[in-house]
Design an enzyme around this catalytic site. Structure first.
Site, PDB file in Angstrom:
ATOM      1  CG  ASP A   1     -41.215 -27.980  17.412  1.00  0.00           C
ATOM      2  OD1 ASP A   1     -41.016 -27.295  18.432  1.00  0.00           O
ATOM      3  OD2 ASP A   1     -41.518 -29.188  17.444  1.00  0.00           O
TER       4      ASP A   1
ATOM      5  CE  LYS B   1     -41.879 -32.290  19.378  1.00  0.00           C
ATOM      6  NZ  LYS B   1     -40.847 -31.361  18.989  1.00  0.00           N
TER       7      LYS B   1
HETATM    8  N1  LIG Z   1     -35.111 -26.712  21.002  1.00  0.00           N
HETATM    9  C1  LIG Z   1     -36.364 -26.989  20.764  1.00  0.00           C
HETATM   10  O1  LIG Z   1     -37.242 -26.129  20.887  1.00  0.00           O
HETATM   11  C2  LIG Z   1     -36.743 -28.368  20.304  1.00  0.00           C
HETATM   12  C3  LIG Z   1     -37.949 -28.507  19.599  1.00  0.00           C
HETATM   13  C4  LIG Z   1     -38.275 -29.784  19.163  1.00  0.00           C
HETATM   14  C5  LIG Z   1     -37.455 -30.875  19.427  1.00  0.00           C
HETATM   15  N2  LIG Z   1     -36.296 -30.700  20.124  1.00  0.00           N
HETATM   16  C6  LIG Z   1     -35.417 -31.873  20.369  1.00  0.00           C
HETATM   17  O2  LIG Z   1     -35.280 -32.575  19.144  1.00  0.00           O
HETATM   18  C7  LIG Z   1     -34.969 -33.948  19.398  1.00  0.00           C
HETATM   19  C8  LIG Z   1     -35.806 -34.870  18.510  1.00  0.00           C
HETATM   20  O3  LIG Z   1     -37.171 -34.725  18.785  1.00  0.00           O
HETATM   21  P1  LIG Z   1     -38.268 -35.513  17.884  1.00  0.00           P
HETATM   22  O4  LIG Z   1     -39.580 -35.209  18.477  1.00  0.00           O
HETATM   23  O5  LIG Z   1     -38.039 -35.235  16.437  1.00  0.00           O
HETATM   24  O6  LIG Z   1     -37.858 -37.032  18.195  1.00  0.00           O
HETATM   25  P2  LIG Z   1     -38.338 -38.371  17.471  1.00  0.00           P
HETATM   26  O7  LIG Z   1     -39.543 -38.134  16.624  1.00  0.00           O
HETATM   27  O8  LIG Z   1     -38.380 -39.424  18.502  1.00  0.00           O
HETATM   28  O9  LIG Z   1     -37.112 -38.696  16.437  1.00  0.00           O
HETATM   29  C9  LIG Z   1     -35.857 -39.015  16.950  1.00  0.00           C
HETATM   30  C10 LIG Z   1     -34.871 -39.200  15.795  1.00  0.00           C
HETATM   31  O10 LIG Z   1     -33.575 -39.372  16.389  1.00  0.00           O
HETATM   32  C11 LIG Z   1     -32.963 -40.519  15.803  1.00  0.00           C
HETATM   33  N3  LIG Z   1     -32.081 -41.089  16.817  1.00  0.00           N
HETATM   34  C12 LIG Z   1     -32.379 -41.392  18.112  1.00  0.00           C
HETATM   35  N4  LIG Z   1     -31.292 -41.836  18.764  1.00  0.00           N
HETATM   36  C13 LIG Z   1     -30.261 -41.821  17.863  1.00  0.00           C
HETATM   37  C14 LIG Z   1     -28.902 -42.164  17.927  1.00  0.00           C
HETATM   38  N5  LIG Z   1     -28.352 -42.624  19.045  1.00  0.00           N
HETATM   39  N6  LIG Z   1     -28.155 -41.994  16.810  1.00  0.00           N
HETATM   40  C15 LIG Z   1     -28.690 -41.516  15.667  1.00  0.00           C
HETATM   41  N7  LIG Z   1     -29.995 -41.168  15.543  1.00  0.00           N
HETATM   42  C16 LIG Z   1     -30.773 -41.327  16.628  1.00  0.00           C
HETATM   43  C17 LIG Z   1     -34.093 -41.443  15.409  1.00  0.00           C
HETATM   44  O11 LIG Z   1     -33.625 -42.341  14.419  1.00  0.00           O
HETATM   45  P3  LIG Z   1     -34.379 -43.749  14.090  1.00  0.00           P
HETATM   46  O12 LIG Z   1     -35.505 -43.406  13.142  1.00  0.00           O
HETATM   47  O13 LIG Z   1     -33.307 -44.572  13.452  1.00  0.00           O
HETATM   48  O14 LIG Z   1     -34.866 -44.307  15.404  1.00  0.00           O
HETATM   49  C18 LIG Z   1     -35.115 -40.411  14.904  1.00  0.00           C
HETATM   50  O15 LIG Z   1     -34.830 -40.071  13.562  1.00  0.00           O
HETATM   51  C19 LIG Z   1     -35.175 -34.150  20.888  1.00  0.00           C
HETATM   52  O16 LIG Z   1     -33.907 -34.131  21.493  1.00  0.00           O
HETATM   53  C20 LIG Z   1     -35.980 -32.932  21.308  1.00  0.00           C
HETATM   54  O17 LIG Z   1     -35.751 -32.589  22.659  1.00  0.00           O
HETATM   55  C21 LIG Z   1     -35.926 -29.459  20.562  1.00  0.00           C
END
Ligand SMILES: NC(=O)c1ccc[n+]([C@@H]2O[C@H](COP(=O)([O-])OP(=O)(O)OC[C@H]3O[C@@H](n4cnc5c(N)ncnc54)[C@H](OP(=O)(O)O)[C@@H]3O)[C@@H](O)[C@H]2O)c1
Length: 263
Positions: free
Chosen positions: A99, A63
């Site tokens: 979102d 994103k």
């Molecule tokens: N329902 C919906 O409509 C919707 C909409 C948007 C997103 N989502 C979901 O939201 C989630 C995040 O999306 P994003 O785009 O924000 O991802 P992103 O930008 O890649 O950010 C991921 C975050 O998760 C943390 N993280 C990853 N693995 C971890 C672990 N094992 N333990 C603790 N923290 C961890 C990362 O921490 P670090 O900085 O330390 O790496 C980072 O802060 C995804 O699962 C996505 O499918 C759902």
């Protein structure tokens, strides 16, 4: 035929193709929505135009890359710095973030909230922090590492890594990390999560379609909760409205898209 896709890595779990294709079919629109697994976010713009896309969604972890790939950013995405919806406007790539408003629509049923703890500091965390503050719900950020916290600190949010965090009471706890998406991990240590949940009023995991370890703990704590399904629906309704260049109302799209959840 108009072509749409969702870019992500992983992307095989995404329900977006089902949701958008269902709306296209029911409304007799000549369009097709696919999934595109993309490992290198810097290639997003080239792939978008090479595929001849009319629009796209973007999911984890691209994103922020999508934000940088656009010719123009509109709406709340400018403040967030992350884009989840792309529109091809006469060869120009326009970026939006649905979102944020999708999330606000989903928390109405929890009643009045004063503050929220956001677990994670990625694109989704940025979107939710921005829109929560706009709705006078004060967000606090807690992330595994400190690398992504600068954006939040620079924009006046309380933002902590696991090392610097001191627990407090929060009305709402939100898991925006990808912990639990394709693994069985909690987004923070079990004792700390238990402590936080014991002082919280309600919780949301933005992951959908499965009971994550986070939601499992929320259920054990007997808190009102939601998974990410409602947010998925609402962000999808807003994205479809943009794909149709605003010609179809969200009130028309919503009940049709909701039916796709039965499949
Ligand atoms: N329902 C919906 O409509 C919707 C909409 C948007 C997103 N989502 C979901 O939201 C989630 C995040 O999306 P994003 O785009 O924000 O991802 P992103 O930008 O890649 O950010 C991921 C975050 O998760 C943390 N993280 C990853 N693995 C971890 C672990 N094992 N333990 C603790 N923290 C961890 C990362 O921490 P670090 O900085 O330390 O790496 C980072 O802060 C995804 O699962 C996505 O499918 C759902």
């Amino acid at each position: 035929m108009q072509l749409f896709t969702i870019f992500g890595n992983p992307v095989s779990h995404s329900r977006s193709p089902l949701m958008h294709n269902y709306v296209f079919k029911k409304r007799g629109i000549d369009a097709c929505y696919t999934r595109t697994q993309l490992s290198d976010g810097s290639k997003l713009r080239d792939v978008f135009f090479a595929k001849g896309l009319s629009g796209a969604n973007v999911t984890v972890p691209h994103k922020e890359a999508a934000f940088g790939a656009c010719d123009e950013i509109r709406g709340i995405a400018k403040e967030i710095g992350a884009v989840n919806t792309l529109i091809n406007e006469n060869g120009r790539l326009i970026g939006y973030n649905t979102d944020a408003d999708g999330f606000i629509a989903t928390i109405q049923s929890f009643g009045t909230l004063k503050n929220a703890l956001i677990l994670g500091a990625g694109g989704t965390a940025r979107a939710l922090a921005t829109v929560l503050r706009r709705h006078t719900i004060e967000p606090v950020i807690l992330n595994r590492s400190s690398g992504r916290l600068d954006y939040f600190s620079e924009n006046g949010y309380q933002a902590y890594s696991w090392e610097t965090f001191t627990p407090d009471a929060y009305d709402l706890i939100i898991n925006t990390t990808s912990a639990g998406l394709s693994d069985d991990l909690l987004p923070l240590s079990a004792p700390l999560l238990t402590q936080l949940l014991s002082r919280s009023r309600c919780a949301i995991d933005v992951i959908y379609g499965k009971e994550t370890p986070f939601l499992h703990e929320v259920k054990r704590a007997e808190l009102p909760f939601k998974d990410g399904s409602d947010m998925l629906l609402e962000q999808g309704v807003l994205a479809n409205h943009l794909f149709m260049h605003g010609t179809v109302s969200t009130d028309t799209i919503r009940p049709i898209m909701q039916q796709s959840f039965l499949y």
